[in-house]
Enzyme design. Structure first.
Site, PDB file in Angstrom:
ATOM      1  N   LYS A  75       9.410 -12.199 -23.496  1.00 18.08           N
ATOM      2  CA  LYS A  75       8.143 -12.358 -22.767  1.00 18.08           C
ATOM      3  C   LYS A  75       7.361 -11.043 -22.704  1.00 18.08           C
ATOM      4  CE  LYS A  75       8.843 -13.997 -18.735  1.00 18.08           C
ATOM      5  NZ  LYS A  75       8.949 -12.742 -17.952  1.00 18.08           N
ATOM      6  N   THR A  77       7.756  -8.428 -24.663  1.00 22.55           N
ATOM      7  CA  THR A  77       7.390  -8.091 -26.044  1.00 22.55           C
ATOM      8  C   THR A  77       6.143  -8.854 -26.477  1.00 22.55           C
ATOM      9  OG1 THR A  77       9.734  -7.773 -26.491  1.00 22.55           O
ATOM     10  CG2 THR A  77       8.301  -7.964 -28.398  1.00 22.55           C
ATOM     11  N   ARG A  98       5.130  -4.960 -15.115  1.00 27.03           N
ATOM     12  CA  ARG A  98       5.917  -4.440 -13.989  1.00 27.03           C
ATOM     13  C   ARG A  98       6.692  -3.200 -14.414  1.00 27.03           C
ATOM     14  NH1 ARG A  98       9.563  -9.378 -12.860  1.00 27.03           N
ATOM     15  NH2 ARG A  98       9.271  -9.569 -15.097  1.00 27.03           N
ATOM     16  N   LYS A 109      21.151  -6.044 -18.471  1.00 22.05           N
ATOM     17  CA  LYS A 109      19.929  -6.608 -19.057  1.00 22.05           C
ATOM     18  C   LYS A 109      19.201  -5.624 -19.974  1.00 22.05           C
ATOM     19  CE  LYS A 109      15.803  -9.182 -17.616  1.00 22.05           C
ATOM     20  NZ  LYS A 109      14.653  -8.320 -17.750  1.00 22.05           N
ATOM     21  N   ALA A 277      11.787 -11.410  -9.329  1.00 20.60           N
ATOM     22  CA  ALA A 277      11.066 -12.649  -9.622  1.00 20.60           C
ATOM     23  C   ALA A 277      11.712 -13.865  -8.980  1.00 20.60           C
ATOM     24  CB  ALA A 277      10.970 -12.851 -11.129  1.00 20.60           C
ATOM     25  N   PHE A 305      10.724 -14.173 -15.285  1.00 18.92           N
ATOM     26  CA  PHE A 305      11.538 -15.348 -15.620  1.00 18.92           C
ATOM     27  C   PHE A 305      10.686 -16.477 -16.224  1.00 18.92           C
ATOM     28  CE2 PHE A 305      14.381 -13.654 -12.054  1.00 18.92           C
ATOM     29  CZ  PHE A 305      15.162 -12.939 -12.931  1.00 18.92           C
ATOM     30  N   PHE A 385      12.288 -15.510 -35.009  1.00 20.52           N
ATOM     31  CA  PHE A 385      13.432 -14.747 -35.492  1.00 20.52           C
ATOM     32  C   PHE A 385      13.656 -15.079 -36.974  1.00 20.52           C
ATOM     33  CE2 PHE A 385      13.893 -14.321 -31.058  1.00 20.52           C
ATOM     34  CZ  PHE A 385      14.813 -13.315 -30.777  1.00 20.52           C
ATOM     35  N   TRP A 413       7.234  -8.495 -32.993  1.00 20.70           N
ATOM     36  CA  TRP A 413       8.412  -7.618 -32.935  1.00 20.70           C
ATOM     37  C   TRP A 413       8.523  -6.782 -34.217  1.00 20.70           C
ATOM     38  CZ3 TRP A 413      13.128  -7.349 -35.637  1.00 20.70           C
ATOM     39  CH2 TRP A 413      14.103  -6.549 -35.036  1.00 20.70           C
TER      40      TRP A 413
END
Length: 559
Positions: A75, A77, A98, A109, A277, A305, A385, A413
């Protein structure tokens, strides 16, 4: 996708960052309005922020996602990649994110500055101490904690009932040993022993207040409105009763100014504030967002999230309180994550499985249907991907088309802004369409009905349940005058239900309400459903085990 992409840290270190004054210059922010923290990051003065009042607002774009899985969604990215893509097609755009917490960085994480060629930099600084905002927030919170125990020690004039003190302590680290403690041990000189505990800084009400305040005066008022405990007669005691709002504001006076950094493509980004969140509303600061809207034609921001938590709170809490009106919403998903929602094990995700994609796509479909209920325009971003197949992509596109929504493959990405140009053009077109944005429920709706509306409308639940103590607490808050507050749902991020193992789009489940908490300064009611940790623990093998400085003095193992 044949391009070989290095690790996030390798890419970040190769970045050709511009001096922050040049990045600010793109936004017509003069150098005298910058408070520099080195050469590549700065705060924008509150005097400059105030000078923007009255200028027209740009278009606000929210990036949200499906329910997260270990397969990853990307998200942040995508938020960075879309911002770069919009700038690339000639649209003056600012990204609003954030600030990352140290807890996840040293836990499991990892960082929160994007990835690949869609990152904000200086990435190591952003993920570590940055400009000291979290230190200021944690210190302001703990000053209030110290003042409470000091007041009780010197006679307890306000009549605190030690069993009903609501204010815990905080630190920005995962440490399960501090969840429940007994303080003031060691004799008379150390005060009156009582049960206490720690939360992680991002779960602090001070963090939520910091991110919802519109200026210093509003910050001070909200800090004063924090309910820190109750008397034996159950009368609330406020932070202002301890005269804590003044010194807490002093500790936050520099932190409240938004932080300006840049993307790998030298586009501007505000990174400011970072509430949890699930226990809080999971959005960057109102000050950063509203400032960005005065400075750019488009502002891309994210909410934590999946859309069931992040987007709902963005709409029902942040937009409601700040008077914001989003122009478009991007829902991020990956084929890998949708396969997991369809029942595929993580080690099997590399194999084509169109049926699993279709089954897991029920999760995406519900998020699309939910976001539509807020009256906003929607597009889906498929963060691609290398193992994703054309047949799998086609299945998602067909599902989205059937719901009246376009889906775009995104390769940010690997390619940066060039990989989101199609998405960027679609977002611009959506922003030009009319929308009928409105929160899900009105202020006047009873608190219990607000919770039920979210659970049945968005989670697919049949009902909400709570014992008599919980129901009575709702009525108490309404009698105290807090019935018009929005509710902030605290539940697992991994499922629409309160069971993290229920993937896809479960229906007809029941949402149990375990506890409710009043955040009178932040001006919302926290509704805790199931098990939600406000102080996480470290995993068996934490990321911290692999973090060190190499012989060049560079950080290794953080990303």
């Amino acid at each position: 996708m044949s391009k070989k992409v290095g690790s996030d840290i390798e890419i970040a270190r190769q970045a050709k960052m511009k001096p922050i004054r040049e990045v600010a210059g793109k936004l017509n922010i003069a150098e005298e309005h910058l408070i520099p923290y080195g050469h590549t990051k700065a705060k924008v003065s509150m005097e400059f922020v105030k000078s923007l009042k009255g200028k027209p607002d740009g278009k606000l774009i929210l990036v949200t996602a499906i329910n997260p899985t270990p397969a990853g969604e990307g998200k942040t990215t995508t938020t960075v990649g879309l911002g770069d893509g919009l700038n690339r097609i000639g649209k003056k755009t600012i990204i609003c994110l954030r600030e990352p917490s140290l807890g996840p960085c040293f836990g499991v994480k990892g960082g929160a500055a994007g990835g690949g060629y869609a990152q904000v930099v200086p990435m190591e600084d952003i993920n570590l101490h940055f400009t000291g905002d979290f230190h200021a927030i944690g210190t302001a919170h703990n000053l209030l904690s110290a003042l409470i125990d000091n007041h009780i020690y010197w006679g307890n004039e306000l009549g605190f009932d030690a069993r009903r003190i609501q204010w815990r302590r905080v630190m920005d680290m995962n440490d399960r040993a501090l969840r429940a403690i007994t303080n003031s041990l060691g004799g008379v000189a150390n005060g009156f022993p009582r049960e206490d505990g720690f939360d992680i800084t991002v779960a602090s009400e001070v963090m939520a207040i910091f991110c919802l305040a519109t200026d210093i005066a509003d910050l001070t008022k909200r800090l004063g409105n924090i309910i820190i405990g109750y008397t034996r007669e159950k009368k609330p005691i406020y932070a202002r009763d301890l005269k804590a709002d003044g010194p807490m504001t002093v500790l936050l006076k520099d932190a409240i100014a938004p932080n300006l950094v840049q993307t790998l493509e030298n586009n501007p980004a505000f990174i400011h504030g970072g509430p949890f969140a699930n226990i809080a509303h999971g959005c960057n600061s109102v000050i950063a967002t509203t400032t960005a809207l005065k400075l750019a034609d488009y502002v891309v921001t994210e909410a934590g999230f999946g859309a069931d938590l992040g987007a709902e709170k963005f709409f029902d809490i942040k937009c409601r309180k700040a008077g914001l009106k989003p122009a478009a919403v991007v829902i991020v998903g990956t084929i890998r994550a949708l396969k997991m929602h369809g029942g595929v094990a993580k080690e099997e995700l590399g194999k084509e499985n169109v049926e699993a994609v279709k089954k897991g796509a029920a999760n995406l479909a519900r998020h699309i249907q939910n976001v539509k209920k807020f009256g906003v325009q929607i597009v889906v971003a498929l963060n691609r991907f290398s193992a994703d197949t054309d047949a799998e992509i086609k299945a998602i596109r067909e599902l989205c088309s059937g719901l009246g929504v376009d889906a775009f493959e995104c390769n940010h990405w690997a390619e940066g802004g060039a990989g989101t140009e199609d998405l960027a053009k679609a977002v611009v077109a959506l922003c030009d369409k009319p929308n009928n944005f409105a929160p899900l429920y009105p202020d006047e709706m009873p608190l219990w009905e607000k919770v039920k509306t979210i659970a049945t409308s968005l989670y697919g639940a049949q009902d909400v349940i709570g014992d008599k103590v919980v129901r009575d607490r709702f009525h108490e808050f309404e009698k105290m005058g807090f019935g018009k507050y929005p509710v902030c749902m605290a539940k697992t991020q991994y499922s629409f239900s309160t069971d993290p193992n229920l993937k896809g789009a479960p229906s007809n489940h029941v949402v149990p309400i375990r506890e409710i908490r009043l955040s009178a300064g932040a001006e919302f009611i926290v509704v805790i459903c199931g098990e939600v940790m406000t102080m996480p623990g470290l995993p068996r093998v934490p990321s911290a085990n692999h973090i060190k400085l190499n012989e060049k003095g560079e950080v290794e193992g953080l990303f």
